[in-house]
Design a protein around this motif. Sequence first.
Motif, PDB file in Angstrom:
ATOM      1  N   GLY A 118       0.945  -1.224   0.057  1.00 19.38           N
ATOM      2  CA  GLY A 118       0.068  -0.153   0.034  1.00 19.38           C
ATOM      3  C   GLY A 118       0.821   1.152  -0.150  1.00 19.38           C
ATOM      4  O   GLY A 118       2.184   1.042  -0.328  1.00 19.38           O
ATOM      5  N   SER A 119       0.125   2.421   0.356  1.00 19.16           N
ATOM      6  CA  SER A 119       1.106   3.795   0.454  1.00 19.16           C
ATOM      7  C   SER A 119       1.723   3.836   1.530  1.00 19.16           C
ATOM      8  O   SER A 119       1.483   3.360   2.592  1.00 19.16           O
ATOM      9  N   ILE A 120       2.821   4.548   1.347  1.00 20.18           N
ATOM     10  CA  ILE A 120       3.802   4.884   2.574  1.00 20.18           C
ATOM     11  C   ILE A 120       4.135   6.475   2.599  1.00 20.18           C
ATOM     12  O   ILE A 120       4.076   7.047   1.475  1.00 20.18           O
ATOM     13  N   PHE A 121       4.289   6.935   3.811  1.00 19.55           N
ATOM     14  CA  PHE A 121       4.634   8.391   3.958  1.00 19.55           C
ATOM     15  C   PHE A 121       5.741   8.365   4.907  1.00 19.55           C
ATOM     16  O   PHE A 121       5.757   7.849   5.975  1.00 19.55           O
ATOM     17  N   VAL A 122       6.839   8.799   4.166  1.00 18.05           N
ATOM     18  CA  VAL A 122       8.248   8.992   5.191  1.00 18.05           C
ATOM     19  C   VAL A 122       8.244  10.361   5.735  1.00 18.05           C
ATOM     20  O   VAL A 122       8.115  11.262   5.052  1.00 18.05           O
ATOM     21  N   ASP A 133      -0.692  14.768   4.175  1.00 13.35           N
ATOM     22  CA  ASP A 133      -0.191  14.075   2.610  1.00 13.35           C
ATOM     23  C   ASP A 133      -1.158  13.513   1.860  1.00 13.35           C
ATOM     24  O   ASP A 133      -2.200  13.864   1.952  1.00 13.35           O
ATOM     25  N   THR A 134      -0.945  12.840   0.828  1.00 18.26           N
ATOM     26  CA  THR A 134      -1.829  12.303  -0.081  1.00 18.26           C
ATOM     27  C   THR A 134      -1.434  10.830  -0.170  1.00 18.26           C
ATOM     28  O   THR A 134      -0.395  10.396   0.318  1.00 18.26           O
ATOM     29  N   ILE A 135      -2.419  10.197  -0.516  1.00 18.95           N
ATOM     30  CA  ILE A 135      -2.241   8.613  -0.936  1.00 18.95           C
ATOM     31  C   ILE A 135      -1.529   8.409  -2.054  1.00 18.95           C
ATOM     32  O   ILE A 135      -0.983   7.344  -2.292  1.00 18.95           O
ATOM     33  N   GLY A 136      -1.181   9.593  -2.602  1.00 15.08           N
ATOM     34  CA  GLY A 136      -0.663   9.287  -4.191  1.00 15.08           C
ATOM     35  C   GLY A 136       1.046   9.764  -3.956  1.00 15.08           C
ATOM     36  O   GLY A 136       1.426   9.907  -2.769  1.00 15.08           O
ATOM     37  N   SER A 185       5.547  11.066   0.210  1.00 12.17           N
ATOM     38  CA  SER A 185       4.479  10.078  -0.021  1.00 12.17           C
ATOM     39  C   SER A 185       4.639   9.377  -1.170  1.00 12.17           C
ATOM     40  O   SER A 185       5.097   9.735  -2.224  1.00 12.17           O
ATOM     41  N   PHE A 186       4.597   8.074  -1.027  1.00  8.69           N
ATOM     42  CA  PHE A 186       4.610   6.880  -2.288  1.00  8.69           C
ATOM     43  C   PHE A 186       3.493   6.231  -2.448  1.00  8.69           C
ATOM     44  O   PHE A 186       2.910   5.645  -1.604  1.00  8.69           O
ATOM     45  N   GLU A 187       3.137   6.187  -3.434  1.00  4.87           N
ATOM     46  CA  GLU A 187       1.680   5.389  -3.485  1.00  4.87           C
ATOM     47  C   GLU A 187       1.700   4.071  -3.440  1.00  4.87           C
ATOM     48  O   GLU A 187       0.770   3.543  -3.155  1.00  4.87           O
TER      49      GLU A 187
END
Length: 239
Positions: A118-122, A133-136, A185-187
């Motif tokens: 799934g998506s990650i936020f660093v 942040d965004t999911i994309g 953010s990485f989708e």
Amino acid sequence: MKNEKCTNDNPSPERTLIMPIAADKSEYKTRLPRVFLIAEDGVMHCIRALKSLNLSRYDHIYITILRHLDEKYALTERLILQFRINGITNAEIVVLDQPTTSQPDTIYQTILQKDIHGSIFVKDADCSFCGDDTIGNAIAIYPLEELDWVNPKNKSYVSVDDMYYITNIIEKRIVFHFFTAGGYSFESADTYCRYYEQFRQQPGLYLSHIIYSMLLDKHTFRPVLTKEYEDFELKFEKK
């Protein structure tokens, strides 16, 4: 060689926040890394970097640390206490046995250890900002001229076009109006893994290198303009 744990044809919609704090500097033999210091209000600096965000948006929050620093400075116990004091209920500590080669490597090792999809936020541990942040794919940004004092050599800089897409990212060179504010953010964690694996042998690897390669391959990144940016390293230098 691709690690099979970083491959998933049907990624889950889960959202994960990763805070990598696994640098291994010589000065840590005699002093606690400064992001683990506690401010006058009783909040640890790396926890402050989390608290300005809406943490309810994430299914999991992982703070990644090194085992030998954990054993030397009781980091797990300190962090668990901070989670309890600050009401953070969805956070977990990931402990790595060996130092990593870079921040992107720390993120990668965290993804493997926790089997993240799934998506990650660093989120960087040495700064804070307000903003979602965004999911994309996205990068948190802040305008350089809004800071009273900044160490420009510690930043990476992004170019934003008229359609509000990021078109370029460069490390340590002031060539654009906005700098990265410590949130990426990485989708797809799986896509992040694939790009990291291409560059894992490159010395001096930064997230900006991975993002730049993704931009060249036509992955789109949106800028997320943040507010109330605070650089903890500047605060430490003033003391």
